[in-house]
Motif scaffolding. Structure first.
Motif, short mmCIF file in Angstrom:
data_model
loop_
_atom_site.label_atom_id
_atom_site.label_comp_id
_atom_site.label_asym_id
_atom_site.label_seq_id
_atom_site.Cartn_x
_atom_site.Cartn_y
_atom_site.Cartn_z
N PRO A 1 21.34 158.59 -6.17
CA PRO A 1 22.05 157.47 -5.56
C PRO A 1 21.44 156.11 -5.91
O PRO A 1 22.17 155.12 -6.04
N ALA A 2 20.13 156.06 -6.08
CA ALA A 2 19.48 154.78 -6.39
C ALA A 2 19.86 154.25 -7.76
O ALA A 2 19.69 153.06 -8.04
N GLN A 3 20.39 155.12 -8.62
CA GLN A 3 20.79 154.70 -9.96
C GLN A 3 22.23 154.21 -10.04
O GLN A 3 22.72 153.87 -11.11
N VAL A 4 22.90 154.18 -8.89
CA VAL A 4 24.32 153.82 -8.83
C VAL A 4 24.48 152.54 -8.02
O VAL A 4 23.74 152.31 -7.05
N ASP A 5 25.44 151.72 -8.40
CA ASP A 5 25.73 150.49 -7.67
C ASP A 5 26.03 150.80 -6.21
O ASP A 5 26.99 151.52 -5.91
N ALA A 6 25.23 150.27 -5.31
CA ALA A 6 25.40 150.55 -3.89
C ALA A 6 26.77 150.08 -3.37
O ALA A 6 27.36 150.72 -2.48
N ALA A 7 27.29 149.00 -3.92
CA ALA A 7 28.58 148.49 -3.47
C ALA A 7 29.70 149.47 -3.80
O ALA A 7 30.66 149.62 -3.02
N ILE B 1 48.21 167.19 -26.24
CA ILE B 1 49.29 166.21 -26.19
C ILE B 1 49.40 165.56 -27.57
O ILE B 1 48.42 165.03 -28.10
N PRO B 2 50.57 165.61 -28.20
CA PRO B 2 50.71 165.06 -29.55
C PRO B 2 50.26 163.61 -29.64
O PRO B 2 50.69 162.77 -28.84
N ASN B 3 49.38 163.34 -30.59
CA ASN B 3 48.92 161.98 -30.89
C ASN B 3 48.19 161.30 -29.74
O ASN B 3 48.06 160.07 -29.72
N ALA B 4 47.70 162.08 -28.78
CA ALA B 4 46.96 161.48 -27.67
C ALA B 4 45.62 160.92 -28.17
O ALA B 4 45.00 161.45 -29.09
N ARG B 5 45.19 159.84 -27.52
CA ARG B 5 43.88 159.27 -27.78
C ARG B 5 42.93 159.68 -26.65
O ARG B 5 43.36 159.90 -25.52
N LYS B 6 41.66 159.72 -26.98
CA LYS B 6 40.63 160.01 -25.99
C LYS B 6 39.59 158.90 -26.00
O LYS B 6 39.22 158.40 -27.08
N ALA B 7 39.13 158.51 -24.82
CA ALA B 7 38.06 157.52 -24.72
C ALA B 7 37.08 157.98 -23.65
O ALA B 7 37.48 158.54 -22.63
N VAL B 8 35.80 157.73 -23.89
CA VAL B 8 34.75 158.08 -22.93
C VAL B 8 34.04 156.79 -22.53
O VAL B 8 33.59 156.03 -23.39
N ILE B 9 33.96 156.55 -21.22
CA ILE B 9 33.27 155.38 -20.70
C ILE B 9 31.86 155.80 -20.30
O ILE B 9 31.68 156.65 -19.42
N GLU B 10 30.87 155.22 -20.95
CA GLU B 10 29.48 155.59 -20.69
C GLU B 10 29.02 155.03 -19.34
O GLU B 10 29.58 154.09 -18.80
N ASP B 11 27.96 155.66 -18.82
CA ASP B 11 27.32 155.21 -17.58
C ASP B 11 28.30 155.14 -16.41
O ASP B 11 28.25 154.22 -15.58
N ALA B 12 29.22 156.10 -16.35
CA ALA B 12 30.18 156.18 -15.26
C ALA B 12 30.50 157.64 -14.99
O ALA B 12 30.47 158.47 -15.91
N ALA B 13 30.83 157.93 -13.74
CA ALA B 13 31.19 159.29 -13.37
C ALA B 13 32.71 159.38 -13.16
O ALA B 13 33.47 159.06 -14.07
N HIS B 14 33.16 159.76 -11.97
CA HIS B 14 34.56 160.13 -11.75
C HIS B 14 35.47 158.93 -11.53
O HIS B 14 36.69 159.07 -11.62
N LEU B 15 34.90 157.76 -11.24
CA LEU B 15 35.71 156.56 -10.99
C LEU B 15 35.26 155.44 -11.92
O LEU B 15 34.72 154.42 -11.50
N PRO B 16 35.49 155.58 -13.23
CA PRO B 16 34.99 154.58 -14.17
C PRO B 16 35.61 153.21 -13.99
O PRO B 16 35.00 152.20 -14.36
N ASN B 17 36.80 153.14 -13.41
CA ASN B 17 37.42 151.82 -13.19
C ASN B 17 36.65 151.00 -12.16
O ASN B 17 36.69 149.76 -12.20
N LEU B 18 35.94 151.67 -11.24
CA LEU B 18 35.12 150.97 -10.24
C LEU B 18 33.72 150.68 -10.77
O LEU B 18 33.15 149.62 -10.49
N ARG C 1 32.70 150.58 -14.09
CA ARG C 1 32.68 149.77 -15.31
C ARG C 1 34.03 149.07 -15.48
O ARG C 1 34.75 149.30 -16.45
N PRO C 2 34.39 148.21 -14.52
CA PRO C 2 35.74 147.61 -14.56
C PRO C 2 36.01 146.80 -15.82
O PRO C 2 37.14 146.84 -16.35
N ASP C 3 35.04 146.07 -16.31
CA ASP C 3 35.28 145.27 -17.52
C ASP C 3 35.60 146.15 -18.72
O ASP C 3 36.53 145.88 -19.49
#
Length: 271
Positions: A167-173, A235-252, A254-256
């Motif tokens: 937990p200490a390695q994650v943004d408390a907010a 899925i035909p022609n699907a793209r994949k992206a991995v957001i580093e340093d994030a778990a199940h809610l990467p939008n929260l 690593r929003p930028d």
């Protein structure tokens, strides 16, 4: 307060921005540990581009339902119809990602782009690693005994921290925001019973014909990482992206990064 009537309930939603020529309206579907507020970090950037819509699913936030069987896909369809949206880009996280995938299969003419984020995938059988399985079983025990405080603490540890950080390695907010949404949802009763897509999505991903970007958080649980790989492969022609340093809610977390990635994809779709 904006609502739409649905069978046995009332769907709460919010809109921002406005429709733009050549730009798909964007519909956000929240995770099962959240409600529509999880998309707060996205709205300013996305609403500057197009009309954005986010809503609380049954059992979450400010949506109200009786204890009825219902289709999450039909609920989304009712929302699109009420807002006169013919086709939309769907951005769904976790359970919301699963609904977005299922909706795309059931109502393909209503979707112009699909962005599943750390998604559930209906019909996907996966053997969790023993250490993760043990924690999921602990979650079930807390739920059966209605130990909601302990359950929510564990949800935050699993879905926000992940199995590879303290937990200490994650943004408390971020941790506090997710815990507050979990507490909000505990007060929502009843929740209704969702009817599953039949046949499930995993058996017919090749039928998805819209531009698709499947996003993973690098520190997410094994199931979600595997589901994203299946989507990218099937899925035909699907793209994949991995957001580093994030778990199940990467939008929260690593929003930028998330916003830049998804807005770039939507720009490509718009041509």
């Amino acid at each position: 307060m904006s609502t739409v009537g649905i069978p046995g309930g009332t769907l709460y939603y919010e809109t921002d921005g406005k429709a733009q020529p050549g730009r798909l309206p964007i519909v956000f579907l929240h995770a099962g540990i959240a409600h529509l507020r999880m998309w707060d970090p996205q709205i300013p950037a996305f609403a500057a581009r197009s009309l954005t819509v986010r809503y609380d699913q049954r059992g979450f936030g400010q949506t109200v339902t009786q204890d009825v069987r219902y289709s999450p896909r039909a609920d989304l369809l009712a929302l699109l119809d009420a807002l006169n949206i013919e086709r939309a880009a769907l951005i769904g996280c976790s359970n919301g990602g699963g609904i977005a995938i299922d909706f795309t299969l059931e109502y393909p003419d209503r979707v112009g782009a699909l962005i599943p984020v750390c998604p559930a995938l209906s019909g996907f059988d996966f053997d969790e690693p023993p250490d993760e399985l043990a924690v999921f079983e602990e979650m079930e025990r807390y739920e059966q005994t209605e130990n909601w405080d302990a359950l929510n603490d564990l949800h935050v540890k699993v879905w926000v921290d992940g199995f590879h950080r303290t937990p200490a390695q994650v943004d408390a907010a971020v941790r506090e925001r997710v815990h507050a949404m979990l507490d909000d949802n505990d007060r929502v009763q009843p929740k209704g019973a969702a009817v599953r897509l039949d046949p499930p999505a995993v058996e017919r991903l090749s039928a998805i014909g819209v531009p698709t970007l499947a996003i993973a958080g690098a520190l997410d649980v094994a199931y979600a990482l595997a589901a994203v790989n299946v989507l990218a492969a099937d899925i035909p022609n699907a793209r994949k992206a991995v957001i580093e340093d994030a778990a199940h809610l990467p939008n929260l977390e690593r929003p930028d990064v998330f916003n830049r990635l998804v807005l770039g994809f939507l720009d490509d779709v718009a041509g």
